[in-house]
Design an enzyme around this catalytic site. Structure first.
Site, PDB file in Angstrom:
ATOM      1  CD  GLU A 162      -2.774  -1.379   2.408  1.00  0.00           C
ATOM      2  OE1 GLU A 162      -2.763  -0.497   3.272  1.00  0.00           O
ATOM      3  OE2 GLU A 162      -3.477  -2.407   2.488  1.00  0.00           O
ATOM      4  CD  GLU A 276      -4.718  -7.654   1.883  1.00  0.00           C
ATOM      5  OE1 GLU A 276      -5.565  -6.923   2.437  1.00  0.00           O
ATOM      6  OE2 GLU A 276      -3.492  -7.468   1.985  1.00  0.00           O
TER       7      GLU A 276
HETATM    8  O1  9MR Z   1      -6.904  -7.840   9.053  1.00  0.00           O
HETATM    9  C1  9MR Z   1      -5.875  -7.039   9.612  1.00  0.00           C
HETATM   10  C2  9MR Z   1      -6.274  -6.517  10.986  1.00  0.00           C
HETATM   11  O2  9MR Z   1      -6.471  -7.605  11.891  1.00  0.00           O
HETATM   12  C3  9MR Z   1      -5.193  -5.592  11.510  1.00  0.00           C
HETATM   13  O3  9MR Z   1      -5.620  -5.007  12.739  1.00  0.00           O
HETATM   14  C4  9MR Z   1      -4.870  -4.499  10.494  1.00  0.00           C
HETATM   15  C5  9MR Z   1      -3.680  -3.645  10.938  1.00  0.00           C
HETATM   16  O4  9MR Z   1      -2.514  -4.413  11.024  1.00  0.00           O
HETATM   17  O5  9MR Z   1      -4.549  -5.072   9.228  1.00  0.00           O
HETATM   18  C6  9MR Z   1      -5.569  -5.881   8.684  1.00  0.00           C
HETATM   19  O6  9MR Z   1      -5.117  -6.394   7.441  1.00  0.00           O
HETATM   20  C7  9MR Z   1      -4.917  -5.447   6.393  1.00  0.00           C
HETATM   21  C8  9MR Z   1      -3.738  -5.909   5.583  1.00  0.00           C
HETATM   22  O7  9MR Z   1      -2.615  -6.083   6.401  1.00  0.00           O
HETATM   23  C9  9MR Z   1      -3.415  -4.943   4.451  1.00  0.00           C
HETATM   24  N1  9MR Z   1      -4.586  -4.699   3.636  1.00  0.00           N
HETATM   25  C10 9MR Z   1      -5.810  -4.337   4.344  1.00  0.00           C
HETATM   26  C11 9MR Z   1      -6.110  -5.369   5.432  1.00  0.00           C
HETATM   27  C12 9MR Z   1      -7.427  -5.045   6.128  1.00  0.00           C
HETATM   28  O8  9MR Z   1      -7.336  -3.832   6.793  1.00  0.00           O
END
Ligand code: 9MR
Length: 365
Positions: A162, A276
């Site tokens: 990202e 994802e």
């Molecule tokens: O699903 C993840 C959540 O449990 C965490 O709190 C968050 C922050 O680390 O990240 C979420 O996963 C994200 C992923 O790492 C990157 N793309 C978006 C995902 C959903 O927010």
């Protein structure tokens, strides 16, 4: 109510017919609800899910479902910066190693997420003060130590996650957008992305390396910026193998846009990972939301369509489709948006939803 009573199944049939008309081709019939095929057996490419280490450890229903349905697993949170290096030069690999053991024992491919992101950073990094050399050392040490620890144990990495802004396709930069900018771009310059891939490759030369981002299916400017970035890396000989197209979508996602974005990504020649996937059913945050039969059917049709178009990706570029989490009960969406939502193929009781059968049908053809 049984999941596939008549009143539940009719809208599904209707959606299947509409989908068929939209595609101008005859779809495979929707499998009967008794179809015991699994996602991994239906597809000619890996099908995965992002996995919670706590559920894996403590919930046999969850680990059995993961084991049965998926051929690939992605580390949801355990390999993020804050989890792995909570204090400077103090690395914690306990949870990541647990996932490696699970993957080895169950013969699953392990996709590691992620090395460099502007989120999930520990305070010591956020508050770090040092010159550009000190920042480079922090950055390089983190990437090399983590990638070297998992050398030969993970198949692939999301190296940079990202890095591009939604608004104008420029690189996130904390100097410009303090709230949502990248600390890495701020302290390391625009070419930090190339160096992240180089450091990761030096530490684990056999791992496949991905750039991963969201919004590519609806934001053409961002998609073009991502394609320009990865193409430039590739042309410079930077070791990049693929693009993660996150696909956090909802039931209203435009099919033509998704297909067009996928085709543009295919043209880069890189591997494409739908990395994802989830399909929200309450994108309007309705506090009185009810997950009705037509919404179930629409979600099922959308899962089918995504899997169907992924089958058009040339085999050598198919890295697979991964859902973000496993069931509606462990999805990040209800928690993050503070709303009711049901974005995955399994319900909170680990039962297959209509979406599962749509997904299964799409995976098959
Ligand atoms: O699903 C993840 C959540 O449990 C965490 O709190 C968050 C922050 O680390 O990240 C979420 O996963 C994200 C992923 O790492 C990157 N793309 C978006 C995902 C959903 O927010």
């Amino acid at each position: 109510m049984p999941l596939f009573s008549n009143r539940y199944f009719l809208p599904a049939m209707l959606a299947a017919l509409l989908f068929s008309a939209a595609c101008h081709k005859k779809p495979a019939p929707m499998p009967a609800p008794t179809d015991d095929a699994t996602l991994q057996s239906a597809a000619s490419f890996p099908v995965g899910a992002a996995i919670s280490v706590d559920l894996l450890r403590n919930n046999v229903g969850y680990s059995s479902l993961v084991s049965a349905q998926f051929s690939s697993i992605t580390t949801e949170n355990v390999l993020k910066f804050d989890a792995v290096e909570p204090a400077e030069n103090q690395f914690n690999f306990t949870d990541g190693d647990y996932m490696v053991t699970f993957a080895v024992q169950r013969h699953k491919r392990l996709h590691a997420h992620n090395l460099i992101w502007h989120q999930a950073l520990p305070n010591w990094v956020i508050n770090f003060s040092g010159d550009s050399l000190a920042w480079e050392n922090l950055f390089k040490t983190h990437i090399e130590t983590e990638a070297a620890h998992y050398k030969g144990e993970v198949a692939s990495w999301d190296v940079v996650n990202e890095a591009i802004r939604d608004d104008d396709g420029t690189l996130r930069n904390q100097d410009v957008n303090p709230g949502d900018g990248s600390i890495w771009r701020r302290h390391l310059g625009a070419d930090y992305i190339a160096r992240a891939f180089q450091y990761a490759h030096e530490a684990d030369p056999n791992a496949l390396l991905f750039y991963n981002d969201y919004g590519q299916e609806w934001n053409g400017q961002k998609l073009n910026a991502i394609i320009a970035l990865v193409s430039s890396l590739k042309n410079r000989g930077i070791p990049i193998d693929g693009i993660g197209m996150q696909m956090h979508i909802d039931i209203n996602a435009d099919n033509n846009n998704m297909l067009a974005a996928l085709q543009k990504l295919i043209a880069t020649g890189l591997k494409i990972h739908i990395s994802e996937l989830d399909i929200a059913v309450n994108p309007g945050n309705d506090p009185n939301f009810v997950f009705t039969d037509p919404l179930n059917a629409a979600q099922s049709a959308k899962f089918q369509y995504v899997a169907h178009i992924y089958n058009t990706v040339p085999t050598a570029q198919q890295y697979g489709i991964t859902t973000w989490n496993v069931t509606d009960g462990d999805s990040w969406i209800p928690w993050f948006y503070n709303r009711k939502d049901y974005p995955l193929p399994f319900d909170a009781n680990y039962h297959k939803k209509q979406a599962f059968y749509g997904f299964l049908t799409g995976l098959k053809n």
